[in-house]
Design an enzyme around this catalytic site. Structure first.
Site, mmCIF file in Angstrom:
data_model
loop_
_atom_site.group_PDB
_atom_site.id
_atom_site.type_symbol
_atom_site.label_atom_id
_atom_site.label_comp_id
_atom_site.label_asym_id
_atom_site.label_seq_id
_atom_site.Cartn_x
_atom_site.Cartn_y
_atom_site.Cartn_z
ATOM 1 N N GLY A 110 2.341 14.489 -26.314
ATOM 2 C CA GLY A 110 2.746 15.522 -25.369
ATOM 3 C C GLY A 110 2.456 16.933 -25.817
ATOM 4 N N CYS A 141 -0.266 0.522 4.629
ATOM 5 C CA CYS A 141 -1.678 0.898 4.722
ATOM 6 C C CYS A 141 -2.291 0.245 5.961
ATOM 7 C CB CYS A 141 -2.426 0.447 3.470
ATOM 8 S SG CYS A 141 -4.226 0.556 3.610
ATOM 9 N N CYS A 146 -7.211 -1.127 -2.475
ATOM 10 C CA CYS A 146 -7.252 -1.480 -1.058
ATOM 11 C C CYS A 146 -8.328 -2.554 -0.821
ATOM 12 C CB CYS A 146 -7.549 -0.231 -0.240
ATOM 13 S SG CYS A 146 -7.174 -0.387 1.506
ATOM 14 N N CYS A 162 -4.588 3.431 1.877
ATOM 15 C CA CYS A 162 -4.424 3.522 0.430
ATOM 16 C C CYS A 162 -5.310 4.624 -0.138
ATOM 17 C CB CYS A 162 -4.843 2.217 -0.249
ATOM 18 S SG CYS A 162 -3.715 0.859 -0.014
ATOM 19 N N CYS A 203 -5.025 -2.516 4.568
ATOM 20 C CA CYS A 203 -4.697 -3.715 3.777
ATOM 21 C C CYS A 203 -3.226 -4.080 3.862
ATOM 22 C CB CYS A 203 -5.110 -3.518 2.315
ATOM 23 S SG CYS A 203 -3.987 -2.466 1.380
#
Lengths: 297, 204, 373
Positions: A38, A247, A278, A272, A250
């Site tokens: 980080g 979606c 997808c 998506c 899909c």
């Protein structure tokens, strides 16, 4: 170019474009980044043939990593065929000859802008983020001298105040992307502008996550299996976006959706954002409500 | 020490050799406690040091990175070899070193001698290669921390004296502190400053 | 039904052809030769070398041709190419006191050793079109008759003249004279030393520095600058390779140097004296060198103990934002798709408005704009 690489890389440039001395410098920065999860390691970011702000940090990280055995996937907004993804993928094809792929499962290195793939990543993969602004405190404190001190002494009160002001004003934290995270209980870091929907995927991810900010000249990292917590409050826990509809293509209900305007009277559908996810679902026979209704008529 | 200089060999492939080495080191540092195999990619040099350690120095060092060697090795063939292959200057003091080699023969580990830097720039600390005999026959240590899913068990043999105590003190300095890479033959184990080591008992 | 758009690669390839076509323009018009650009667009070439951070007139001319004359795009080409070049080390310091002067003026003194040398400049021309230039192939450069005596051998720099009286802040080399830092190898660290600052300013965008310098003059700054000296001409670059042990001459470059003189009221430690700002640029680039000198002086505020109240005195503000390539890249990156983040914002604003409406619906109060939604 050495003889034992059967790659068709552009012979006018060194493998992966940057010179070996620069690669060593980036590699050293990457190793320190992994050792201090980080923390933003300053590095001598070079100018690349793609514009600053267009992924030069991610490109330099990938260039320092990539070898002939890698398979590279590049996504922008979750998609392989967005302009930036296409430009970066063709750059690496040209200067390394390395195989590219659009399938998450086949990739060893995934360079991304703004998304984490929906499919869980594995220990054998590295996720490289393109980072526009690595400093999560920059909007609160413009001076680098000050923000560096804040990280050094773990003084993150300003960030807590900012988030709490949102709650006081709107009832919740009004940050939807670049939602700040605490890495390994020590450093507040920017998850880059991924939607906060993706933040939970960063926590204890089996894959190594590397972040390259070219213009700002910083590299940082989250090792595999590292605790990553989105900042929140006990009475206002972190939540992610959700959609009321699946979606259209899909039928996925658990993926991040893009809104697509389909006519000029406000008609819209949701699909998506992760195109590989997808397509994979559709190959398995999943269909969305639109096709479902088309089939039944 | 007036033997003629033996240049040995650098990387068989000066571009892809260092890439392979770096990826192995990155893998080791991101997954502390898990041994990674690393072939030296054609690098050979003075027989005192394992070729894998030399390959790591060659992959990561250059004129920008002072390297620290203990007094005996400063006078050995290693010094001209490093100067010839990577142009790395010798660090006069441990706390000036970007990289260094630790070994049992040179006494206590003394991790605190090396550059720890200040909390504003904790990345400017020394990275140490600690040479071991093997990773199986020494005291059993458990490794925890970022990069480790639950815990890893290692048993490095031939570590410098007081390494465990020093490593514990080093981890307590976080975010300051040095980072260590154990090297035994052609295998390496990463122990970045985030790694917490505890003694799990002697090997049977 | 909806079909996701595919074919990004083909569309991108087409843009490459289209830009090549646009670059060439009307094929009936003869194509530009990069030598013409190098010889006849010298000031544009200089700007590209400055902001591109690379002295190569031929490459800068090619960059200008390839970018259709866009100086920022051309500088970007230079920078990307520069990345691929090995770095051998730092040259020996240029000795601008000994350069072959083509222009040298001081606004601080009427006359001075070496004299005022006006040289090639637009300063004293009337900005009226010379329509004769429109007729291609007809204009030969006028023969220049050498004017009077040859230039003096000695052209001391004006601040050095003042320095001998103790009125000018001295420029002292650091102990041991360490090699200057290189911000293209190691990222700038703030607070930054003067070598890094000058390098960043020298690579900086001319327009941005010009605006900052202007702000200092207009009152967003504490110092009134005098153009102590501006000189332009040719100087040789010398380099001492470690393994050779002596200096070799790498060639001659055209440079512009400017030293601004500013008042300084003194502090409890220092008596009142003049201070200087330093500007340096490749090629003939007076505006750049002058702007740089004013901004350099402005950024000395920390060392001189002056309050840093104005934008041109804030080093992070000036230096982080003066780079042409970084600024243009990041502003223009907004052209990239951001629809994933925008989706998050859409979702949030709808949610906040919904909650707002729900609260507002209680007393059934609608404003006209909400009602019209």
């Amino acid at each position: 170019m050495s003889a034992d690489t059967a790659l068709c890389a552009d012979p006018n440039y060194n493998f992966a474009y940057i010179d070996e001395q620069t690669k060593r410098m980036i590699r050293r920065a990457l190793l320190k980044a992994v050792s201090i999860p980080g923390y933003q390691v300053p590095f001598g970011s070079r100018e690349m043939p793609l514009a600053r702000g267009w992924g030069t940090g991610g490109i330099q990280v990938t260039a320092a990593l990539i070898g002939p055995l890698d398979r590279l996937k590049v996504i922008d907004q979750g998609a392989d065929d967005t302009t930036n993804a296409v430009a970066i993928r063709s750059f690496f094809s040209r200067v390394t000859g390395v195989e590219t792929t659009q399938k998450v499962a086949e990739a060893t290195i995934i360079q991304t802008r703004h998304r984490i793939p929906e499919r869980p990543l594995t220990e054998d993969q590295i996720l490289v983020y393109q980072v526009p602004q690595p400093e999560p405190l920059r909007k609160l404190e413009p001076s680098e001298v000050e923000t560096r001190n804040m990280h050094a002494w773990e003084e993150y009160g300003l960030m807590q105040v900012r988030l709490y002001e949102d709650i006081a004003r709107f009832g919740h934290v009004a940050t939807t992307y670049s939602y700040p995270v605490m890495v390994n209980d020590r450093y507040v870091a920017s998850p880059t502008p991924i939607p906060k929907f993706d933040n939970p995927k960063m926590n204890m991810m089996p894959a190594l996550q590397l972040f390259g900010a070219g213009r700002e000249k910083r590299i940082y990292a989250i090792p595999p299996y590292t605790k990553v917590r989105s900042l929140d409050f006990d009475d206002h826990p972190f939540t992610v976006q959700s959609w009321t509809q699946p979606c259209t293509l899909c039928g996925a209900r658990d993926s991040y959706l893009d809104e697509v305007i389909v006519d000029d009277s406000g008609g819209r559908i949701f699909v998506c954002s992760d195109t590989d996810h997808c397509e994979g679902r559709r190959e398995l026979g999943h269909v969305g409500p639109a096709e479902d209704s088309e089939r039944s008529t | 020490m007036n033997a003629p200089f033996q240049p040995g060999r650098g990387f068989r492939d000066p571009v892809l050799g260092p890439q392979v080495v770096f990826r192995a080191v990155l893998q080791a540092m991101s997954r502390p406690g898990r041994p990674t195999t690393l072939q030296p990619q054609g690098v050979s040099g003075p027989s005192v040091a394992p070729a894998t350690a030399l390959a790591i120095l060659l992959a990561l060092c250059d004129y920008e990175t002072p390297v620290w060697l203990d007094e005996e090795w400063r006078g050995s063939a290693l010094r001209p070899w490093l100067a010839f292959h990577c142009g790395a200057p010798m660090a006069r003091e441990p706390n000036e070193a970007a990289f260094g080699i630790l070994r049992a023969a040179s006494g206590p580990a003394g991790l605190a001698r090396f550059a720890q830097c200040d909390a504003r720039y904790p990345d400017r600390s020394t990275t140490l290669l600690a040479l071991c005999d093997d990773f199986e026959s020494g005291p059993r240590l458990s490794v925890e921390g970022p990069g480790v899913q639950s815990r890893e068990m290692i048993a490095p043999a031939g570590l410098p004296e007081e390494f465990l105590r020093d490593a514990t003190d080093n981890a307590a300095l976080f975010p300051r502190g040095v980072d260590v890479l154990l090297v035994a033959h052609d295998r390496i184990i990463g122990l970045p400053r985030t790694s917490r080591l505890t003694l799990a008992g002697e090997n049977a | 039904m909806y079909v996701a758009v595919k074919g990004g690669e083909a569309a991108i390839r087409a843009t490459h052809d289209l830009v090549a076509q646009m670059r060439r323009g009307d094929p009936c018009v003869p194509e530009l030769d990069t030598r013409q650009i190098r010889e006849q667009m010298k000031l544009a070439v200089a700007r590209v070398m400055n902001e591109g951070s690379l002295y190569d007139e031929d490459l800068a001319a090619l960059a200008l041709k390839q970018s259709q004359g866009d100086a920022v795009e051309a500088a970007f080409l230079m920078r990307a190419y520069r990345t691929t070049l090995p770095r051998f080390g730092s040259s020996a310091p240029l000795d601008t006191a000994r350069m072959a002067i083509r222009r040298r003026i001081s606004a601080a003194f009427k006359d001075l050793p070496g004299g005022q040398v006006l040289g090639p400049t637009y300063d004293y021309t009337h900005r009226l079109f010379d329509f004769a230039l429109e007729a291609a192939g007809l204009t030969a450069a006028p023969a220049v008759t050498p004017g009077g005596a040859p230039l003096d051998e000695s052209m001391p720099r004006v601040p050095d003249i003042l320095g001998s009286e103790g009125l000018m802040e001295p420029e002292r080399a650091l102990p041991d004279d360490p090699a200057p830092c290189d911000v293209t190898r190691e990222p700038a660290e703030f607070p930054i030393d003067r070598d890094g600052r000058l390098q960043m300013l020298a690579r900086g965008d001319e327009g941005f520095l010009l605006g900052l310098a202007y702000s200092v003059q207009r009152g967003f700054g504490a110092n009134h600058p005098f153009a102590g000296e501006i000189r332009m001409g040719e100087t040789s670059v010398r380099y001492r390779p470690e393994d050779l042990g002596f200096e070799i001459d790498l060639g001659e470059i055209t440079v512009t140097e400017c030293q601004m003189i500013n008042q300084f009221s003194g502090s409890k430690d220092a008596p009142p004296q003049f201070t200087r700002g330093y500007g340096f640029a490749f090629g003939h680039s007076e505006r750049k060198a002058m702007s740089m000198a004013i901004v350099d002086r402005s950024l000395k505020c920390r060392d001189l103990g002056e309050a840093a109240d104005y934008p041109a005195q804030k080093e992070e503000f000036v230096l982080y934002h003066c780079d042409t390539i970084e600024a243009s890249g990041f502003v223009e990156h907004l052209k990239l798709p951001h629809y994933v983040d925008f989706q998050g914002e859409l979702e949030l604003i709808r949610k906040i408005r919904r909650e707002h409406d729900e609260r507002a619906a209680e007393p059934a109060l609608f404003t006209p704009s909400e009602a019209a939604e």
